[in-house]
Design a protein around this motif. Sequence first.
Motif, PDB file in Angstrom:
ATOM      1  N   ALA A 102       6.103   2.521   6.945  1.00 18.63           N
ATOM      2  CA  ALA A 102       6.981   3.632   7.326  1.00 18.63           C
ATOM      3  C   ALA A 102       8.336   3.514   6.657  1.00 18.63           C
ATOM      4  CB  ALA A 102       7.140   3.676   8.845  1.00 18.63           C
ATOM      5  N   SER A 103       8.805   2.278   6.441  1.00 18.09           N
ATOM      6  CA  SER A 103      10.123   2.138   5.819  1.00 18.09           C
ATOM      7  C   SER A 103      10.073   2.626   4.375  1.00 18.09           C
ATOM      8  CB  SER A 103      10.616   0.700   5.912  1.00 18.09           C
ATOM      9  OG  SER A 103       9.793  -0.152   5.167  1.00 18.09           O
ATOM     10  N   THR A 104       8.957   2.443   3.706  1.00 20.44           N
ATOM     11  CA  THR A 104       8.809   3.023   2.364  1.00 20.44           C
ATOM     12  C   THR A 104       8.677   4.535   2.486  1.00 20.44           C
ATOM     13  OG1 THR A 104       7.493   1.096   1.836  1.00 20.44           O
ATOM     14  CG2 THR A 104       7.543   2.852   0.209  1.00 20.44           C
ATOM     15  N   GLY A 105       7.848   4.947   3.461  1.00 19.21           N
ATOM     16  CA  GLY A 105       7.614   6.376   3.646  1.00 19.21           C
ATOM     17  C   GLY A 105       8.899   7.134   3.873  1.00 19.21           C
ATOM     18  N   SER A 106       9.822   6.555   4.651  1.00 14.03           N
ATOM     19  CA  SER A 106      11.029   7.309   4.990  1.00 14.03           C
ATOM     20  C   SER A 106      11.981   7.422   3.801  1.00 14.03           C
ATOM     21  CB  SER A 106      11.733   6.700   6.200  1.00 14.03           C
ATOM     22  OG  SER A 106      12.169   5.410   5.921  1.00 14.03           O
ATOM     23  N   MET A 107      11.690   6.684   2.710  1.00 15.13           N
ATOM     24  CA  MET A 107      12.490   6.881   1.490  1.00 15.13           C
ATOM     25  C   MET A 107      12.111   8.202   0.813  1.00 15.13           C
ATOM     26  SD  MET A 107      13.580   3.630  -0.343  1.00 15.13           S
ATOM     27  CE  MET A 107      14.050   2.127   0.437  1.00 15.13           C
ATOM     28  N   LEU A 108      10.901   8.657   1.099  1.00 13.39           N
ATOM     29  CA  LEU A 108      10.403   9.841   0.405  1.00 13.39           C
ATOM     30  C   LEU A 108      11.196  11.099   0.754  1.00 13.39           C
ATOM     31  CD1 LEU A 108       6.973  10.232  -0.823  1.00 13.39           C
ATOM     32  CD2 LEU A 108       7.772  12.196   0.432  1.00 13.39           C
ATOM     33  N   PRO A 109      11.352  11.420   2.055  1.00 14.91           N
ATOM     34  CA  PRO A 109      12.183  12.606   2.348  1.00 14.91           C
ATOM     35  C   PRO A 109      13.625  12.411   1.903  1.00 14.91           C
ATOM     36  CG  PRO A 109      11.553  11.485   4.383  1.00 14.91           C
ATOM     37  CD  PRO A 109      10.764  10.859   3.271  1.00 14.91           C
ATOM     38  N   ILE A 166      16.892  14.396   3.027  1.00 11.88           N
ATOM     39  CA  ILE A 166      16.961  14.202   4.471  1.00 11.88           C
ATOM     40  C   ILE A 166      16.502  12.786   4.776  1.00 11.88           C
ATOM     41  CG2 ILE A 166      16.245  15.062   6.727  1.00 11.88           C
ATOM     42  CD1 ILE A 166      15.121  17.464   5.214  1.00 11.88           C
ATOM     43  N   PRO A 167      17.310  12.002   5.459  1.00 10.77           N
ATOM     44  CA  PRO A 167      16.889  10.645   5.759  1.00 10.77           C
ATOM     45  C   PRO A 167      15.794  10.633   6.813  1.00 10.77           C
ATOM     46  CG  PRO A 167      19.031  11.102   6.728  1.00 10.77           C
ATOM     47  CD  PRO A 167      18.639  12.314   5.960  1.00 10.77           C
ATOM     48  N   GLY A 168      14.758   9.818   6.611  1.00 10.01           N
ATOM     49  CA  GLY A 168      13.683   9.698   7.583  1.00 10.01           C
ATOM     50  C   GLY A 168      13.956   8.618   8.610  1.00 10.01           C
ATOM     51  N   SER A 169      15.022   7.846   8.405  1.00 10.65           N
ATOM     52  CA  SER A 169      15.353   6.782   9.353  1.00 10.65           C
ATOM     53  C   SER A 169      16.855   6.523   9.265  1.00 10.65           C
ATOM     54  CB  SER A 169      14.584   5.510   9.000  1.00 10.65           C
ATOM     55  OG  SER A 169      15.080   4.957   7.805  1.00 10.65           O
ATOM     56  N   PRO A 170      17.425   5.849  10.276  1.00  5.26           N
ATOM     57  CA  PRO A 170      18.867   5.580  10.233  1.00  5.26           C
ATOM     58  C   PRO A 170      19.292   4.825   8.974  1.00  5.26           C
ATOM     59  CG  PRO A 170      17.974   5.043  12.399  1.00  5.26           C
ATOM     60  CD  PRO A 170      16.810   5.385  11.528  1.00  5.26           C
ATOM     61  N   LEU A 199       0.825  -1.206   0.000  1.00  3.00           N
ATOM     62  CA  LEU A 199       0.000   0.000   0.000  1.00  3.00           C
ATOM     63  C   LEU A 199       0.862   1.261   0.000  1.00  3.00           C
ATOM     64  CD1 LEU A 199      -3.015  -0.496   2.409  1.00  3.00           C
ATOM     65  CD2 LEU A 199      -3.048   0.207   0.016  1.00  3.00           C
ATOM     66  N   SER A 200       1.926   1.220   0.792  1.00  5.65           N
ATOM     67  CA  SER A 200       2.744   2.422   0.892  1.00  5.65           C
ATOM     68  C   SER A 200       3.501   2.679  -0.405  1.00  5.65           C
ATOM     69  CB  SER A 200       3.708   2.305   2.067  1.00  5.65           C
ATOM     70  OG  SER A 200       4.520   1.177   1.918  1.00  5.65           O
ATOM     71  N   VAL A 201       3.899   1.617  -1.105  1.00  8.91           N
ATOM     72  CA  VAL A 201       4.577   1.847  -2.390  1.00  8.91           C
ATOM     73  C   VAL A 201       3.590   2.435  -3.397  1.00  8.91           C
ATOM     74  CG1 VAL A 201       6.002   0.873  -4.205  1.00  8.91           C
ATOM     75  CG2 VAL A 201       6.186  -0.028  -1.927  1.00  8.91           C
ATOM     76  N   LEU A 226      -1.192   5.077   8.576  1.00  5.39           N
ATOM     77  CA  LEU A 226      -0.541   5.788   9.678  1.00  5.39           C
ATOM     78  C   LEU A 226       0.977   5.648   9.574  1.00  5.39           C
ATOM     79  CD1 LEU A 226      -1.053   7.351  12.333  1.00  5.39           C
ATOM     80  CD2 LEU A 226      -0.866   5.178  13.511  1.00  5.39           C
ATOM     81  N   GLY A 227       1.424   4.408   9.349  1.00  2.00           N
ATOM     82  CA  GLY A 227       2.857   4.140   9.261  1.00  2.00           C
ATOM     83  C   GLY A 227       3.491   4.939   8.131  1.00  2.00           C
ATOM     84  N   PHE A 228       2.853   4.939   6.988  1.00  2.00           N
ATOM     85  CA  PHE A 228       3.402   5.647   5.840  1.00  2.00           C
ATOM     86  C   PHE A 228       3.518   7.137   6.141  1.00  2.00           C
ATOM     87  CE2 PHE A 228       2.813   7.876   1.751  1.00  2.00           C
ATOM     88  CZ  PHE A 228       3.928   7.395   1.100  1.00  2.00           C
ATOM     89  N   PHE A 229       2.458   7.682   6.725  1.00  2.00           N
ATOM     90  CA  PHE A 229       2.458   9.113   6.994  1.00  2.00           C
ATOM     91  C   PHE A 229       3.536   9.491   8.013  1.00  2.00           C
ATOM     92  CE2 PHE A 229       0.865  12.957   9.102  1.00  2.00           C
ATOM     93  CZ  PHE A 229       0.899  13.782   7.999  1.00  2.00           C
ATOM     94  N   VAL A 230       3.644   8.692   9.081  1.00  2.37           N
ATOM     95  CA  VAL A 230       4.681   8.982  10.074  1.00  2.37           C
ATOM     96  C   VAL A 230       6.066   8.810   9.448  1.00  2.37           C
ATOM     97  CG1 VAL A 230       5.661   8.260  12.285  1.00  2.37           C
ATOM     98  CG2 VAL A 230       3.205   8.397  12.013  1.00  2.37           C
ATOM     99  N   GLY A 231       6.168   7.837   8.556  1.00  2.27           N
ATOM    100  CA  GLY A 231       7.458   7.569   7.908  1.00  2.27           C
ATOM    101  C   GLY A 231       7.960   8.725   7.066  1.00  2.27           C
TER     102      GLY A 231
END
Lengths: 499, 329
Positions: A314-321, A327-331, A123-125, A263-268
């Motif tokens: 969220a792991s997909t989401g954090s690729m977006l920023p 800016i990395p959204g996650s480590p 869904l997030s992709v 929710l996960g995607f948005f927070v990501g």
Amino acid sequence: MEIINHLFDGFLIAFEPLNLILIVVGVTVGLFIGAMPGLGSVNGVAILLPMTFLVPPTSAVIFLGAIYYGAMYGGAISSIMLGIPGASTAVATTFDGRPMARSGQADAALIAAATASFVGGTLSVVLFTMFAPPLAKVALAFGSPEEFALMLLAFATFIGLGGDDIPKTFFSIFIGLVLSAVGLDIVSGEPRLIFFDIPGFFHGVNFLVLAIGIYGIGEILWTLETNKGEVEVSRLDLTFKKFVANMIRLKETIVTMLMGSFLGFFVGILPAAGATPGSLMAYGVAKTMDRNPETFGKGNIKGVAAPESANNAASTGSMLPMLTLGIPGSPTTAILLGGMVIWGLEPGPRLFTDQTEFVWGLIASLYAANLLSLLVNLAFIPAFIWVLRIPFTILAPIIFILCIVGGYAPTQDMHDVWLMLLFGVVGYLMRKLDYPMAPTVLAIVLGPLAETSLRQSLLISHGSAAIFVERPIAAAIMACALILLFLPLLKFFVGKRKK
Amino acid sequence: MTTLKKTVTVTLGAMVLAFLSFTQVQIAAADFEPKKPVDFVIMAGKGGGADKMARLMQTIIEKHELSGKPFVPINKPGGSGAEALIHMNNTSGAAQDHTVMVTLNSFYTTPLRQANLGIDISTFTPVGRMAEDTFLLWVNKDSGITDFDGFVAAAKAAGEDWIMAGTGKAQEDQLITDFLNRTYDLNMTYVPYKGGGRVAKELAGNNAHSTVNNPSEQLGFYEAGNTVPLAAFTQNRLDKFPDAPTMGELGNEFAYYMQRSVVGPPGMSAEAAAYYQALFAKVFETEEWQKYRTDKSLYGDFLTGDALKDYWMTERSIHETMLKEIGEI
């Protein structure tokens, strides 16, 4: 239409033989890295980054993306089977996954985790494919006041997290908040709460140290007491019929998975948040929304579906920023970003227009990585079930060693291993006294984020709290947070009166 | 069952072997080579200029196989670098020879401001100065401001509601902000964030009015046309940003640079220091590093050993004066 064309081109790239092989190898390696406590996707991607110089950039990022995804699937496995969070993103999966395994539903929990991961990931992709540029604008508009409002919303869901005893939940939250304040003051840089002047406290209390202590070590102590070391070995044979039955059972979790994914995607996509807060928040919301919230923490399948769909989303989401803003959204995405620099790609607003082959090859490969992760994961489930047949006398030392490795790995400081053991004993006592532990874990993750954003907001507004209601996005989130906060309180007091 | 036992035996065996080999190489320490992965401490948050540069150096080291052991980046951004400095100061044993840190100007300012940390940078081991980063004044394109005079007028009108976002407290960004506040009689509010990447985003998202980001931090947004550089805090105009005048041209000579250096902890052995100095000298010469220097408008030659230490001492006294001027110490 243009998107469909780009995506089609992307699939042609993702399905080149080399890339397809890299995806299969990547998800399998990732699955096992994720399943090892203390080794998360960060370590996997960091270790394998140098290998990527052998292949073109697009193949390299596809490989690393596959590891990233595989690890997200794998994190749930040790959470469910051993009660030790495999990665920080899978801590919330322990809350209900472990009780399910103890009551002989390990297969159902593993299948739920894999399926929820697939739903969240896919869904997030899709969301990423269709809305990446406008979503980047949302991430941009999200400043400190909005971030603080979001954190408050997360804290509000905590209240629903801790069972019916609200005072005990507050106590657990405050313990977590105090622990999260240990270390150096974020804004002024002054050391604070350095207990006994031990230098190890300068880097603060790592949240994995707390989680592994409470859940891993606490679990061993708890099992020792309740079963006096004689754990019944539940024979669990996974037949195809049972597999189908388990899949059908997932019907009840569809809404939870959808909620977790969005929710996960948005927070990501919000910089600074990432998959761990996302999965914890999804768990809290799933519990608050449920008709029988008291069954959470005791083996509710929705308690597995919510965080697992959210952490993959969220792991997909954090690729977006990372791709659109640099800016990395996650480590993990921070390391991917480092890789992109050396591959000669400049992440930023222009990447989508300048490097279409790279971006769309990556997006298409994420679809493939998701599907393959699901298949590889399901294929290995019978192997994971084997763990249940190991007698406790053999399993306990293995869990103990894994806990120590997991406590040492994030900071590589023995101080944290001792601290983890201490938390194990404290966690065991909390459990005996019926204090909820999940809110403590949540507070230590979100505490620093909330503190930073609150202080930045107040600097911007010169100390006026009005900034949280003057900005429309912040005000809307604030309102949700307050409603969520007072609902359980209301229930609590009304319930008391009835008695 | 048997497979599991096997795995356990193999794992345990591997651990024992690793332990043995570790103790063995401890004994033979003559010509230095790292015996375990090197901790590559970054004194700033993820996504900022220091972070990107450290990860680039790491990948160059891996790509050219300059080191037998991997460099593992660890971000320690807490307390304007205090966390990283304490970490370096407290390393002991084998870690002293297996830890290096990417540092910036908070290397001078943080110990000056917080004497209680007990950090004396003259005890740190100089490895190499890889570059000097430059600073520009940036605004969002939506603000409609096109030149420095426009900025001064707008900031003056907004008073303390003008938000300048920057990295850390009393660090580079705040020093420049204070220079602007004092020189042009402004009252901008400085808000610290973790990492220059985040600062750049705050400007692009209109959550801040201006920043003094390094070129590498704003490049993505600049190329996309979101942000505009109004002035350069350098002696000469930067090739990449020919339209941004220097402060000298605007009537107030002010140049400020940030070191991008690699340092070792106090107590690093001479053999290890020599090894890392040679290694980073090689990194400096690689095509990738030189290209990065050009692309990101970096200044400064490679400095190492006593020359680097002298440079630190000079810079430290300059920063001491600056901090005293703004009343931070």
